[in-house]
Design an enzyme around this catalytic site. Structure first.
Site, PDB file in Angstrom:
ATOM      1  N   ARG A  82      -0.388 -11.344   2.582  1.00  9.90           N
ATOM      2  CA  ARG A  82      -0.042 -10.811   1.256  1.00  9.90           C
ATOM      3  C   ARG A  82       1.198  -9.912   1.340  1.00  9.90           C
ATOM      4  O   ARG A  82       2.055  -9.931   0.452  1.00  9.90           O
ATOM      5  CB  ARG A  82      -1.239 -10.067   0.664  1.00  9.90           C
ATOM      6  N   LYS A 184       1.981  -6.619  -4.140  1.00  8.86           N
ATOM      7  CA  LYS A 184       1.555  -5.220  -4.004  1.00  8.86           C
ATOM      8  C   LYS A 184       2.801  -4.367  -3.783  1.00  8.86           C
ATOM      9  O   LYS A 184       3.202  -4.096  -2.649  1.00  8.86           O
ATOM     10  CB  LYS A 184       0.568  -5.099  -2.836  1.00  8.86           C
ATOM     11  N   GLU A 220      -6.403  -7.399 -15.227  1.00  4.29           N
ATOM     12  CA  GLU A 220      -7.080  -6.537 -14.263  1.00  4.29           C
ATOM     13  C   GLU A 220      -6.871  -5.087 -14.650  1.00  4.29           C
ATOM     14  O   GLU A 220      -6.415  -4.792 -15.749  1.00  4.29           O
ATOM     15  CB  GLU A 220      -6.591  -6.835 -12.837  1.00  4.29           C
TER      16      GLU A 220
HETATM   17  C1  PLP Z   1      -4.705  -3.659  -4.047  1.00  3.48           C
HETATM   18  C2  PLP Z   1      -4.980  -4.118  -5.439  1.00  3.48           C
HETATM   19  C3  PLP Z   1      -6.183  -4.737  -5.791  1.00  3.48           C
HETATM   20  C4  PLP Z   1      -7.343  -4.883  -4.852  1.00  3.48           C
HETATM   21  O1  PLP Z   1      -7.058  -5.709  -3.770  1.00  3.48           O
HETATM   22  P1  PLP Z   1      -7.950  -5.684  -2.451  1.00  3.48           P
HETATM   23  O2  PLP Z   1      -7.252  -6.612  -1.540  1.00  3.48           O
HETATM   24  O3  PLP Z   1      -9.292  -6.162  -2.830  1.00  3.48           O
HETATM   25  O4  PLP Z   1      -7.972  -4.269  -1.980  1.00  3.48           O
HETATM   26  C5  PLP Z   1      -6.338  -5.186  -7.091  1.00  3.48           C
HETATM   27  N1  PLP Z   1      -5.351  -5.029  -8.007  1.00  3.48           N
HETATM   28  C6  PLP Z   1      -4.183  -4.431  -7.702  1.00  3.48           C
HETATM   29  C7  PLP Z   1      -3.162  -4.296  -8.761  1.00  3.48           C
HETATM   30  C8  PLP Z   1      -3.960  -3.964  -6.410  1.00  3.48           C
HETATM   31  O5  PLP Z   1      -2.789  -3.378  -6.121  1.00  3.48           O
END
Ligand code: PLP
Length: 341
Positions: A82, A184, A220
């Site tokens: 990722r 991210k 989300e």
């Molecule tokens: C990090 C993150 C998540 C959760 O991801 P995980 O890999 O489960 O920790 C969900 N949404 C956003 C916007 C994120 O930055």
């Protein structure tokens, strides 16, 4: 190895400086060999790309002590890939995925005395990140980068049990269609701060963001994906190109299907459907799953049938199974657990 004398169960989710961190620098088209350092500070030029045009990306994962006393991490290969996806989207060099795993191994090992003991509820949070380091004033990608990994022990996310939260439908958008919602990047978080601060001021725990194009579909929150349980016990999770692909959510989908025999639907979720669900939750590395009790859409309350007292029964099963796998109490699928020590 002697553990630090910390009040593990009462640690918050806060930065506590540990002994060693990993640093690798990218220059003239190549990563250097990288090393652990005790220096927690970064000195950069005032014009570094990260300061001017926010060229920075990150990851988040945890190390746990298992029941039999090992220190493990959970699916770090997915964090590696990722971060590589995030790097490509922001025109940053990819930090090799095998070296990412190796860096995590080194930092956790070097700070093993900070990995909370089994049963404390606390974990070691691991933060890999990368930023543009050389001076950039015309808008373009930096030529030099730094990749770092630090760790910090964090307390149990829920002290005294997971109480369902109240969220609101936000008037802000988290990510543009075809934007950067699926990576991210720090920039996605900078623009979510005003929305979360005002949500808290208004008495809500989190924001539900809808799809920015039509504002009819569930996306989300600022840092966690949604899961929903239907009245006939299916797992439904929203699908969209502007959602960050949560590793926790992908793991929950697998657990639902292969451990609990549930039907799993990863598809677009209309906001209008939400009132039909039996249970709802947020998922991410930090809390694993936070149950949702109430969703407020501009004054109109949607009460999730599982209520404001406890996690819904299926959500609880998913939570117990996934955390059981992480803590070594339940057998993990092949490749999910990486033993550090
Ligand atoms: C990090 C993150 C998540 C959760 O991801 P995980 O890999 O489960 O920790 C969900 N949404 C956003 C916007 C994120 O930055």
């Amino acid at each position: 190895m002697e553990k630090k004398n910390l009040d593990w169960a009462n640690l918050g989710f806060a930065y506590l400086q540990t002994e060693k961190r990993y640093v690798s620098n990218y220059k003239d088209g190549a990563w250097d060999e990288g090393a652990l350092t005790e220096d927690a500070n970064i000195v950069l030029n005032e014009c570094a790309g990260v300061f001017q045009y926010a060229q920075t990306i990150f990851e988040g994962l945890k190390a746990y002590t298992t029941e039999d006393g090992h220190i493990v991490t959970f699916r770090p290969d997915l964090n590696a890939s990722r971060l590589a996806d995030s790097a490509r989207r922001l025109e940053m060099p990819v930090f090799p995925e095998d070296r990412f795993i190796d860096a995590i191994q080194k930092v956790v090992e070097a700070n093993a005395s900070y990995v909370p003991p089994y049963g404390s509820g606390a974990t070691l949070y691991i933060r890999p990140y990368m930023m543009g380091t050389n001076p950039v004033i015309g808008v373009k990608p930096a030529d030099e980068y730094q990749f770092r990994v630090f760790v910090t022990p964090v307390g149990p996310y829920f002290k005294g049990g997971a109480k369902p939260i109240t969220i609101r439908v936000s008037d802000f958008d988290r990510a543009a269609p075809h934007g950067t919602g699926n990576i991210k990047a720090g920039l996605n978080y900078a623009m979510s701060l005003h929305a979360i601060v005002t949500a808290h001021e208004d008495g809500y725990d989190e924001n539900m963001y809808l799809d920015p194009a039509s504002r009819t579909k569930v996306e989300e929150t600022g840092g966690a994906n949604f899961i929903f349980i239907t009245k006939d016990n299916k797992l439904v999770t929203p699908k969209s190109d502007s959602i960050l692909p949560s590793i926790t959510r992908r793991s929950i989908m697998y657990v639902a299907e292969h451990y609990l025999g549930m039907t799993v639907e990863h598809r677009e979720v209309e906001f209008a459907e939400v009132s039909e669900f039996a249970e709802a939750g947020l998922c991410g590395t930090a809390a694993v799953i936070s149950p949702i009790g109430k969703i407020v859409d501009h004054g109109k309350e949607i009460l999730i049938p599982s209520g404001m007292e406890d996690m819904g029964p299926t959500t609880k099963k998913l939570y117990d199974t996934l955390t059981g796998i992480q803590m070594g109490k339940i057998e993990a699928p092949e490749g999910w657990i990486k033993t550090i020590l």
